[in-house]
Design an enzyme around this catalytic site. Structure first.
Site, short mmCIF file in Angstrom:
data_model
loop_
_atom_site.label_atom_id
_atom_site.label_comp_id
_atom_site.label_asym_id
_atom_site.label_seq_id
_atom_site.Cartn_x
_atom_site.Cartn_y
_atom_site.Cartn_z
N ASP A 7 0.87 -1.19 0.00
CA ASP A 7 0.00 0.00 0.00
C ASP A 7 0.90 1.23 0.00
O ASP A 7 2.11 1.13 0.18
CB ASP A 7 -0.91 0.00 1.24
N SER A 8 0.27 2.39 -0.16
CA SER A 8 1.03 3.63 -0.13
C SER A 8 1.43 4.01 1.30
O SER A 8 2.30 4.85 1.50
CB SER A 8 0.17 4.77 -0.68
N TYR A 39 -0.88 8.03 -2.90
CA TYR A 39 -0.86 7.59 -4.29
C TYR A 39 -2.08 8.12 -5.04
O TYR A 39 -2.03 8.34 -6.24
CB TYR A 39 -0.93 6.05 -4.35
N GLY A 40 -3.16 8.28 -4.32
CA GLY A 40 -4.44 8.58 -4.95
C GLY A 40 -4.50 9.89 -5.70
O GLY A 40 -5.41 10.13 -6.49
N CYS A 71 -4.41 -1.83 -1.89
CA CYS A 71 -4.50 -0.43 -2.25
C CYS A 71 -5.39 -0.33 -3.50
O CYS A 71 -5.08 -0.93 -4.54
CB CYS A 71 -3.11 0.12 -2.56
N ASN A 72 -6.49 0.38 -3.35
CA ASN A 72 -7.42 0.51 -4.49
C ASN A 72 -6.83 1.36 -5.59
O ASN A 72 -7.14 1.16 -6.77
CB ASN A 72 -8.73 1.12 -4.02
N GLU A 147 -3.70 9.03 7.85
CA GLU A 147 -2.25 8.98 8.05
C GLU A 147 -1.84 9.81 9.26
O GLU A 147 -0.95 9.42 10.00
CB GLU A 147 -1.51 9.48 6.79
N CYS A 178 -11.09 2.51 -0.58
CA CYS A 178 -9.72 2.89 -0.23
C CYS A 178 -9.42 2.18 1.08
O CYS A 178 -10.23 2.21 2.01
CB CYS A 178 -9.61 4.40 -0.05
N THR A 179 -8.27 1.53 1.14
CA THR A 179 -7.98 0.71 2.33
C THR A 179 -7.66 1.54 3.57
O THR A 179 -7.57 1.01 4.66
CB THR A 179 -6.82 -0.26 2.04
N HIS A 180 -7.47 2.83 3.39
CA HIS A 180 -7.31 3.70 4.56
C HIS A 180 -8.65 3.91 5.29
O HIS A 180 -8.68 4.17 6.48
CB HIS A 180 -6.78 5.08 4.15
#
Ligand code: DGL
Length: 250
Positions: A7-8, A39-40, A71-72, A147, A178-180
């Site tokens: 992932d980012s 990244y998005g 990570c989508n 984050e 989004c995995t966040h």
């Protein structure tokens, strides 16, 4: 089995820890590219370039059998290219498994998708769920909120404003694309109380297909391209875990 998860930043950890709960005995190698997060908001070419560097590292140094793209933004922009470039690797991405997961739930017609700009602009969810009405919304600010690990009333207001469309649109389910975002579920639930679908729910089902031999113990290595102490603090704050984190340069 050696499983690489990428992932980012910290978002993919939501997938990692859900997978470990279900399959506790494998070798897991997690890389969060915190140096380049988010990244998005990057171009498809940049995401492609960065994700290839991470996968190269995992293949050369960790001999992975399975790659989990947690990570989508990578999944929706770079999966096809990764599949072409690493034909011998089993790759599990987020979008198609999520679509399959949704198709198995009854009475869903209208779906909300919230994700990063890269994922929304790719139209990946629309393409995979073309029998449904999709209401999508890019919420790139949510990645920074996660984050930073601090949801004060200011951040909560940003989230509520962004998700205000949920009040009028009467969706049957909400995909956290989004995995966040699973780390924001307690806040999201304050304004949306329906079905929430996360990437990990769907990816675990997909992973089931490839599980063959089990190791007898868990081996977990976590790497960041950013500052390892910051990443350690994030792990403690968001997941209440004290784990070793190593810094790598890719
Ligand atoms: N967690 C990632 C995703 O699922 C990336 C978020 C970002 O770096 O913008 O899209």
């Amino acid at each position: 089995m050696n499983i690489g998860i990428i992932d980012s930043g910290v978002g993919g950890l939501t997938v990692l820890f859900d997978i470990i709960k279900k399959y506790p005995c494998f070798n897991y190698y997690y890389i969060g590219d915190s140096k380049n997060c988010p990244y998005g908001e990057k171009s498809n070419e940049e995401i492609n370039f960065l994700s290839h560097k991470i996968v190269d590292y995992l293949i050369k140094n960790k001999n992975i059998d399975i790659l989990i793209i947690a990570c989508n933004s990578i999944s929706s922009t770079s999966y096809e290219k990764l599949k072409l470039d690493y034909p011998n690797l089993i790759i599990i991405e987020t979008v198609k498994p999520t679509a399959k997961y949704v198709e198995n739930i009854d009475n869903i017609k209208k779906i909300g998708v919230i994700a990063t700009s890269a994922t929304i602009n790719s139209l990946a969810y629309q393409k995979s769920l073309n029998n449904y009405e999709i209401i999508s919304k890019a919420c790139p600010e949510f990645v920074k909120i996660v984050e930073d690990g601090n949801i004060s009333s200011n951040e909560e207001k940003i989230i509520f404003d962004k998700l205000s469309f949920l009040k009028n649109d009467n969706i049957d389910a909400l995909i956290l694309g989004c995995t966040h975002f699973p780390l924001l579920i307690p806040t999201i639930k304050k304004i949306y109380n329906g079905i929430i679908i996360t990437s990990s729910m769907a990816m675990i089902k997909e992973l089931e297909k490839y599980i063959k031999v089990k190791n007898d113990k868990l081996n977990l290595e976590i790497y960041t391209t950013g500052d390892e102490n910051t990443f350690k603090r994030q792990l403690k704050l968001m997941f209440n875990k004290d784990l070793d984190v190593k810094k790598i340069d890719l």
